[in-house]
Design a protein around this motif. Sequence first.
Motif, PDB file in Angstrom:
ATOM      1  N   VAL A 314       0.824  -1.214   0.000  1.00  0.00           N
ATOM      2  CA  VAL A 314       0.000   0.000   0.000  1.00  0.00           C
ATOM      3  C   VAL A 314       0.856   1.261   0.000  1.00  0.00           C
ATOM      4  O   VAL A 314       0.415   2.312  -0.488  1.00  0.00           O
ATOM      5  N   VAL A 315       2.054   1.188   0.530  1.00  0.00           N
ATOM      6  CA  VAL A 315       2.922   2.362   0.545  1.00  0.00           C
ATOM      7  C   VAL A 315       3.307   2.745  -0.886  1.00  0.00           C
ATOM      8  O   VAL A 315       3.245   3.915  -1.277  1.00  0.00           O
ATOM      9  N   GLU A 316       3.695   1.745  -1.684  1.00  0.00           N
ATOM     10  CA  GLU A 316       4.047   2.018  -3.080  1.00  0.00           C
ATOM     11  C   GLU A 316       2.822   2.468  -3.874  1.00  0.00           C
ATOM     12  O   GLU A 316       2.928   3.339  -4.738  1.00  0.00           O
ATOM     13  N   PRO A 343     -12.296  -2.649   0.004  1.00  0.00           N
ATOM     14  CA  PRO A 343     -11.836  -3.734  -0.875  1.00  0.00           C
ATOM     15  C   PRO A 343     -10.759  -4.597  -0.234  1.00  0.00           C
ATOM     16  O   PRO A 343     -10.764  -5.821  -0.380  1.00  0.00           O
ATOM     17  N   LEU A 344      -9.837  -3.960   0.502  1.00  0.00           N
ATOM     18  CA  LEU A 344      -8.754  -4.712   1.123  1.00  0.00           C
ATOM     19  C   LEU A 344      -9.267  -5.611   2.241  1.00  0.00           C
ATOM     20  O   LEU A 344      -8.759  -6.727   2.445  1.00  0.00           O
ATOM     21  N   LEU A 345     -10.294  -5.158   2.960  1.00  0.00           N
ATOM     22  CA  LEU A 345     -10.893  -5.991   4.003  1.00  0.00           C
ATOM     23  C   LEU A 345     -11.518  -7.250   3.385  1.00  0.00           C
ATOM     24  O   LEU A 345     -11.281  -8.370   3.856  1.00  0.00           O
ATOM     25  N   ALA A 355      -7.411 -13.372  12.023  1.00  0.00           N
ATOM     26  CA  ALA A 355      -6.678 -12.938  13.211  1.00  0.00           C
ATOM     27  C   ALA A 355      -6.124 -11.534  13.038  1.00  0.00           C
ATOM     28  O   ALA A 355      -5.964 -10.793  14.000  1.00  0.00           O
ATOM     29  N   SER A 356      -5.803 -11.159  11.820  1.00  0.00           N
ATOM     30  CA  SER A 356      -5.237  -9.829  11.579  1.00  0.00           C
ATOM     31  C   SER A 356      -5.708  -9.345  10.227  1.00  0.00           C
ATOM     32  O   SER A 356      -5.329  -9.889   9.193  1.00  0.00           O
ATOM     33  N   ALA A 357      -6.548  -8.351  10.227  1.00  0.00           N
ATOM     34  CA  ALA A 357      -7.095  -7.832   8.972  1.00  0.00           C
ATOM     35  C   ALA A 357      -6.186  -6.795   8.334  1.00  0.00           C
ATOM     36  O   ALA A 357      -6.592  -6.095   7.432  1.00  0.00           O
ATOM     37  N   PHE A 358      -4.956  -6.681   8.810  1.00  0.00           N
ATOM     38  CA  PHE A 358      -3.986  -5.773   8.233  1.00  0.00           C
ATOM     39  C   PHE A 358      -2.679  -6.544   8.053  1.00  0.00           C
ATOM     40  O   PHE A 358      -2.548  -7.663   8.541  1.00  0.00           O
ATOM     41  N   VAL A 401      -5.797  -0.754   6.327  1.00  0.00           N
ATOM     42  CA  VAL A 401      -4.872  -0.418   5.242  1.00  0.00           C
ATOM     43  C   VAL A 401      -3.430  -0.408   5.730  1.00  0.00           C
ATOM     44  O   VAL A 401      -2.513  -0.845   5.027  1.00  0.00           O
ATOM     45  N   GLY A 402      -3.220   0.093   6.940  1.00  0.00           N
ATOM     46  CA  GLY A 402      -1.871   0.123   7.489  1.00  0.00           C
ATOM     47  C   GLY A 402      -0.998   1.220   6.914  1.00  0.00           C
ATOM     48  O   GLY A 402       0.224   1.060   6.819  1.00  0.00           O
ATOM     49  N   LEU A 403      -1.620   2.310   6.489  1.00  0.00           N
ATOM     50  CA  LEU A 403      -0.873   3.424   5.908  1.00  0.00           C
ATOM     51  C   LEU A 403      -0.729   4.526   6.953  1.00  0.00           C
ATOM     52  O   LEU A 403      -1.731   5.032   7.474  1.00  0.00           O
TER      53      LEU A 403
END
Length: 554
Positions: A314-316, A343-345, A355-358, A401-403
């Motif tokens: 997602v960073v790129e 969409p990512l979820l 366990a981890s949605a990111f 998203v983790g951004l």
Amino acid sequence: MGIPGLIHAIGAGERISLSRLAITHLERTARPIRIAVDISIWLFQVQAGRGGRNPELRTLFYRLLKILALPIHPLFVYDGKNKPPFKRGKAVSSRSYGSAPIIRLSKILVDLFKFPRHEAPGEAEAECARLQRAGVVDAVMTNDVDALMFGSTFTVMGFSKESGSSTGAATHVTCYRMNTAGDPSSVKLDRAGMILFAMLSGGDYLPSGVPKCGSKLAGEIAKAGFGADLLEILESDGAELDARLSDWRERLQYELEENESGYFQTKHKVVRIPDTFPDRTILSYYANPVVSSTSEIRALQHNLSNAWDKDIDVVELRRFAADAFEWNYRSGARKVTRLLSEPLLSYRLRLGRQASAFPANFPTLSNSNTPMLQKIYKSRSSYSTDGLTEFQLDMIPVDIVGLDILADEPNPPLPSQESTVSGDEEEELEDNVVSVPQSPVKKRVVKRYDPYASEKVWVFETLATIGLPEVVKNWEREQAEKSAPKKTATRKTGPRKKGPIDPNMKRGSILKYGTLTKERTEISRHKSAQLLEAAVSAKATAVPSLSSSPAAID
């Protein structure tokens, strides 16, 4: 590429939501549906985008988000260098192909979404059909019927908004299947008939076709079986080929003039089949297009075995959006987070990452103690998905998203004193407008999108069951308890058995303190004696009179 009128000859197809197509395939086969996408058609369509920087590329970005949200394994196919040298009367340069900025940038964007892509030897539609027939993919997505003519047995077209839908987004496709008689998506022409249709009425390689032969007549000729006969003749060699082609033309010309077999609604004496028909070079473009060999197909299948379901950087992707669309500063990071979160979820739930949605080892940026994805609040089914069941869950977008939004520079203030919101932010906030009653003082109130706050989202039941099995089981248990019939006390018949008021008191103990009697009327004893005496006297006088008077009896 296109063949005018062919869409009417093959039938209406079956209109279905892309969501239902993908979800039902996942439920039936336990894997996403694999679709070869003719991206040249997409790149032509997205040119209608307007506003901002690279609007056509931005439209492609939104389409890729739709694919990401669904259980679909796409393979984006690009045109190759060995395309026919001309198209609709214009020369096609093979040198410059692939150097157009939109093609180059689209490949970068597809790669950032971690979707595989493939360059065809010749035309993308023909290669997509070849991949579908070989079993590399399940279906072909395009907006041209050419894929059917090239042999695709399952084609989805017309990805667009469904009429009557409350949303303006593209939701439905039209499905066409070959060799499925009785199916609503069944095509009314075989491949040979479609090729003959293109030769008669005109297509990309032969725009004019046969003079005075319109699409309606071309469809009648194709349905009569002349196409299958033509392709069989083309397998002949030398002088036999010329002789058989001459016989084929004479038979077709005779039927057009006399309609002896009743193939047509009327006779067509003015239509003349040229002695040079069909042009064998043009026919070869349709019947034998340049496609991958069997060994190349096997190599592609091997490369695709691990090409799907990869983690998205997602960073790129955010950096690309900042450069290509000018989604800069923190407002741009918030916009990318908002667009990617749902969409990512869905994508990660399908992969079973409950366990981890990111991303793994990525800290929760919201610092929120509120657990997400732990409860289903309600369910729904909507017209835009053809009635698929969806569950409402909660999520925190920035954690999905983790951004790191705060890593970007804050938005600089605008020169205007009335607002410090950038153009990107205004576009971002359009969906979060809260209207207030109009008055000379009050104005529209805008609620700013907060990616750090929990928000409700809808996910398909099938994806939730894969990614959140325990949460779904709890929901189903709650619904079963709510729908279970309530137990009602059964009423006993007959006199009730009265028990003592005091459980320690024995039955009859109250009689020590008094006796209950029935209430009497307030008539004195003397009055009662008088009434009794009068009754006895009246009875004594009445009996003799009845026995002594015969007239009374009569």
